[in-house]
Enzyme design. Structure first.
Site, PDB file in Angstrom:
ATOM      1  N   PRO A 158       0.832  -1.212   0.000  1.00  0.00           N
ATOM      2  CG  PRO A 158      -0.607  -1.482   1.805  1.00  0.00           C
ATOM      3  CD  PRO A 158       0.649  -2.020   1.201  1.00  0.00           C
ATOM      4  CD  GLU A 159       3.092   3.031  -4.201  1.00  0.00           C
ATOM      5  OE1 GLU A 159       3.200   4.207  -4.584  1.00  0.00           O
ATOM      6  OE2 GLU A 159       3.405   2.062  -4.909  1.00  0.00           O
TER       7      GLU A 159
END
Ligand SMILES: [Zn+2]
Length: 305
Positions: free
Chosen positions: A2-3
């Site tokens: 996840p960013e």
């Protein structure tokens, strides 16, 4: 992994169910989550804490308590949080922690690959801890191109690698680094310190646009699927370059190319994103260097890493 957009989506979903609530009972069953601290002790410390704000810094979820303490959650590869309002959790072999809230609902943390972390920080250490690891928030109103320029000056490493460094700016990972560089028409191997001021401005804009697009996309995924589990089917086709090797660039039609930069798979358009004249890809993988003789940038084609 996840960013920023994915973590921001989780934050927006958790904030309304956590804010104002008290952690009544906490169970942490995986020692890796809190290591080197004892998970039982961390769980006990969390009990009784009341949530003031669910915040985000870069890829960290920051659960800020009324006491001034904060729980820093990093989802790493496969961590996810699930809110169950009726308190009836189904069996899950990958569950690592459960927080029972004072309204009877549960927040369960699951993590298949177990790289995620939970850290409870004391009031005096919260901001220092975060600020030494995470740069400015690129979506903040006050984030300017000059802030980015300061972080890139004199850096010889490829711009792609420098963007992945969380101290350059917060929350950009492999996907959004490639997306931002494509938007800015900057080759991922360009030495960071050699970007012109126009390129820095374009990159500043590119980072913000690609992250905003990501937040919008995650938001619609959330509405469609209820859960931000990262496995949505339509996300990939909306990327400009990421994961699109061989497919035509939407600006110029050239097939997107894939190389490795800073050890990571990197997608870019060989026509829109040119290396500056005189920069050749050196023998060391992932490094770009200025050649003593000014050679045309075309040489990168043979020496792609
Ligand atoms: Zn192109």
């Amino acid at each position: 992994m996840p960013e920023l957009p994915e973590v921001e989506t989780v934050r927006r979903r958790l904030a309304p169910v956590l804010e104002g609530r008290t952690f009544e009972r906490v169970e942490i069953t995986d020692p890796r989550l809190t290591r080197p601290l004892d998970p039982v002790e961390v769980a006990r410390e969390l009990e009784g804490e009341r949530v003031q704000l669910v915040d985000r810094r870069g890829k960290y979820l920051v659960v800020r308590f009324a006491s001034g303490r904060a729980l820093l959650i990093h989802l790493r590869m496969t961590g996810s949080l699930l809110h169950v309002p009726d308190g009836e959790l189904e069996e899950d072999p990958h569950r690592r922690a459960v927080v029972k809230l004072d309204d009877g609902s549960d927040v369960a943390y699951r993590d298949v690959r177990r790289f995620g972390t939970w850290q409870l920080l004391e009031p005096s250490e919260v901001d220092t801890y975060i600020d030494t690891r995470v740069g400015r928030e690129p979506l903040d109103v006050g984030y300017r191109a000059t802030h980015l320029a300061e972080r890139l000056a004199h850096r010889r490493a490829p711009i792609k690698g420098v963007l992945l460094d969380q101290r350059t700016l917060a929350g950009v990972g492999n996907i959004y680094a490639d997306e931002a560089l494509w938007r800015a028409r900057v080759h991922p191997l360009t030495p960071a310190g050699e970007l012109t001021s126009d390129e820095v401005k374009a990159l500043h804009r590119g980072v913000r646009e690609s992250l905003r697009a990501g937040v919008r996309r995650q938001g619609s995924t959330l509405r469609d699927y209820r859960l931000p589990d990262g496995s949505s089917g339509n996300a990939q086709e909306r990327f400009k370059v990421y994961g699109r090797a061989g497919l035509p660039c939407e600006r110029c039609g050239t097939p997107i190319d894939k190389i490795r930069v800073a050890g990571r798979g990197t997608w870019y358009c060989p026509t829109c994103q040119r290396l500056p004249l005189g920069v050749v890809v050196g023998a060391r993988p992932g490094y770009a260097a200025r050649s003593s003789s000014s050679r045309p940038s075309r040489s990168r084609r043979q020496s792609s890493v």
